[in-house]
Design an enzyme around this catalytic site. Structure first.
Site, mmCIF file in Angstrom:
data_model
loop_
_atom_site.group_PDB
_atom_site.id
_atom_site.type_symbol
_atom_site.label_atom_id
_atom_site.label_comp_id
_atom_site.label_asym_id
_atom_site.label_seq_id
_atom_site.Cartn_x
_atom_site.Cartn_y
_atom_site.Cartn_z
ATOM 1 N N GLU A 43 -43.504 23.199 4.123
ATOM 2 C CA GLU A 43 -42.877 24.197 4.998
ATOM 3 C C GLU A 43 -42.269 23.585 6.258
ATOM 4 O O GLU A 43 -41.369 24.172 6.866
ATOM 5 C CB GLU A 43 -43.895 25.299 5.357
ATOM 6 N N MET A 74 -51.182 33.741 4.139
ATOM 7 C CA MET A 74 -52.543 33.310 4.472
ATOM 8 C C MET A 74 -52.719 32.815 5.910
ATOM 9 O O MET A 74 -53.774 32.269 6.228
ATOM 10 C CB MET A 74 -52.989 32.228 3.469
ATOM 11 N N GLU A 75 -51.721 32.982 6.779
ATOM 12 C CA GLU A 75 -51.826 32.430 8.143
ATOM 13 C C GLU A 75 -51.305 33.313 9.266
ATOM 14 O O GLU A 75 -51.712 33.132 10.434
ATOM 15 C CB GLU A 75 -51.080 31.073 8.234
ATOM 16 N N ASP A 130 -42.728 34.128 -4.332
ATOM 17 C CA ASP A 130 -43.340 34.714 -5.542
ATOM 18 C C ASP A 130 -43.623 36.182 -5.265
ATOM 19 O O ASP A 130 -43.441 36.642 -4.143
ATOM 20 C CB ASP A 130 -44.654 33.976 -5.886
HETATM 21 C C1 3QA Z 1 -50.371 29.156 -0.737
HETATM 22 C C2 3QA Z 1 -49.714 28.916 0.601
HETATM 23 C C3 3QA Z 1 -50.520 29.437 1.754
HETATM 24 O O1 3QA Z 1 -50.296 28.664 2.913
HETATM 25 C C4 3QA Z 1 -49.996 30.838 1.975
HETATM 26 C C5 3QA Z 1 -48.427 29.718 0.673
HETATM 27 C C6 3QA Z 1 -46.921 32.567 -0.795
HETATM 28 N N1 3QA Z 1 -47.310 33.320 -1.848
HETATM 29 C C7 3QA Z 1 -48.549 33.820 -1.592
HETATM 30 C C8 3QA Z 1 -49.425 34.639 -2.309
HETATM 31 N N2 3QA Z 1 -50.627 34.944 -1.763
HETATM 32 C C9 3QA Z 1 -50.946 34.466 -0.539
HETATM 33 N N3 3QA Z 1 -50.143 33.671 0.194
HETATM 34 C C10 3QA Z 1 -48.943 33.342 -0.320
HETATM 35 N N4 3QA Z 1 -48.591 30.692 1.691
HETATM 36 C C11 3QA Z 1 -51.412 28.167 -0.955
HETATM 37 S S1 3QA Z 1 -52.032 28.056 -2.540
HETATM 38 C C12 3QA Z 1 -51.128 26.822 -3.329
HETATM 39 C C13 3QA Z 1 -51.570 25.457 -2.906
HETATM 40 O O2 3QA Z 1 -51.026 24.461 -3.726
HETATM 41 C C14 3QA Z 1 -47.837 31.933 1.528
HETATM 42 C C15 3QA Z 1 -47.899 32.568 0.159
HETATM 43 N N5 3QA Z 1 -49.090 35.129 -3.515
HETATM 44 C C16 3QA Z 1 -51.745 23.282 -3.532
HETATM 45 C C17 3QA Z 1 -51.528 22.364 -4.674
HETATM 46 O O3 3QA Z 1 -52.751 22.163 -5.314
#
Ligand code: 3QA
Length: 229
Positions: A13, A173-174, A197
């Protein structure tokens, strides 16, 4: 003019931000990296917090208290709730709430704890600047409630629950933890997210596919805003 904090949660990001910065100076602190830099003559501090409410609270506190930033801009991706948000679309938060905060056993609403508030509003002036940027670029910008929790939502039922409980348009998530910190410290803040997504059964695959492209959409927009604040 004071320093501007620009934060994301994941490295992906902030990468599209850093590639545009000059005079980058890295500082390592609290298991994290802070990039002090300049962007078109403005002093900025860029960092990614790592995922979730605790890490994002920590990073935003440090950006304010240690690096003395006077505003916080968040750039990143989100899962869509509202059906008019498609992958790559932008949403700005008018307010943020925590969907995983639950003391309803005591008769309180979801997202509420005593002396807190369910929904924390973002800075009105920063929202107005975002709307100016959107108009000048011909970009559609949705404004709505963003709901935060320590959970990657990949399930239609959970998403519908968040939608109806908080009247939320997107989730991540933040945002709400950054909101709690900035609200407490009286620092104007702004949360921008591009959809990666739809927080449903295909969210994991979509997220991996669209993280980089949506993160760039958000970062490009934030950089336009920095020029105007
Ligand atoms: C997801 C990221 C976290 O910082 C929150 C993306 C996008 N789609 C979401 C959803 N539910 C909740 N949050 C989000 N961000 C972290 S998990 C993937 C990690 O990959 C926003 C977000 N549906 C790590 C590789 O192993």
């Amino acid at each position: 003019m004071g320093k501007i904090a620009i934060m994301g949660a994941m490295r992906e990001e902030i990468e599209p931000l850093l590639s545009h910065m000059d005079n980058i100076k890295e500082t390592h602190y609290a298991n994290n990296t802070f990039y002090e830099a300049s962007y078109k003559g403005r002093d900025v501090v860029v960092a990614y917090s790592k995922i979730g409410k605790v890490f994002s609270a920590l990073t935003s506190i440090l950006l304010i208290e240690k690096f003395r930033c006077e505003m916080v801009l968040f750039s990143g991706v989100a899962g869509a709730i509202s059906s008019d948000l498609k992958i790559g679309d932008l949403i700005i938060a008018d307010g943020l709430c925590q969907h995983d905060l639950d003391i309803t056993a005591f008769g309180h609403p979801y997202g509420f704890v005593p002396e807190g508030e369910v929904c924390i509003p973002t800075d009105v002036k920063l929202r107005a600047i975002a709307k100016e940027v959107a108009i000048s670029k011909g970009i559609t910008l949705k404004e709505g409630v963003i709901s935060t929790g320590d959970q990657f939502v990949a399930c239609g039922e959970k998403k519908e629950w968040v939608a109806k409980t908080f009247k939320a348009d997107a989730l991540e998530m933040e945002g709400a933890s950054v909101a709690v910190v900035c609200n407490a410290l009286n620092i104007p803040f702004f949360i921008l997210r591009a959809i990666s997504d739809s927080a449903d059964g295909s969210a994991d695959v979509d997220f991996d596919t669209f993280l980089a492209s949506s993160a760039k959409v958000s970062a490009d927009f934030i950089l336009e805003m920095v020029e105007r604040v």
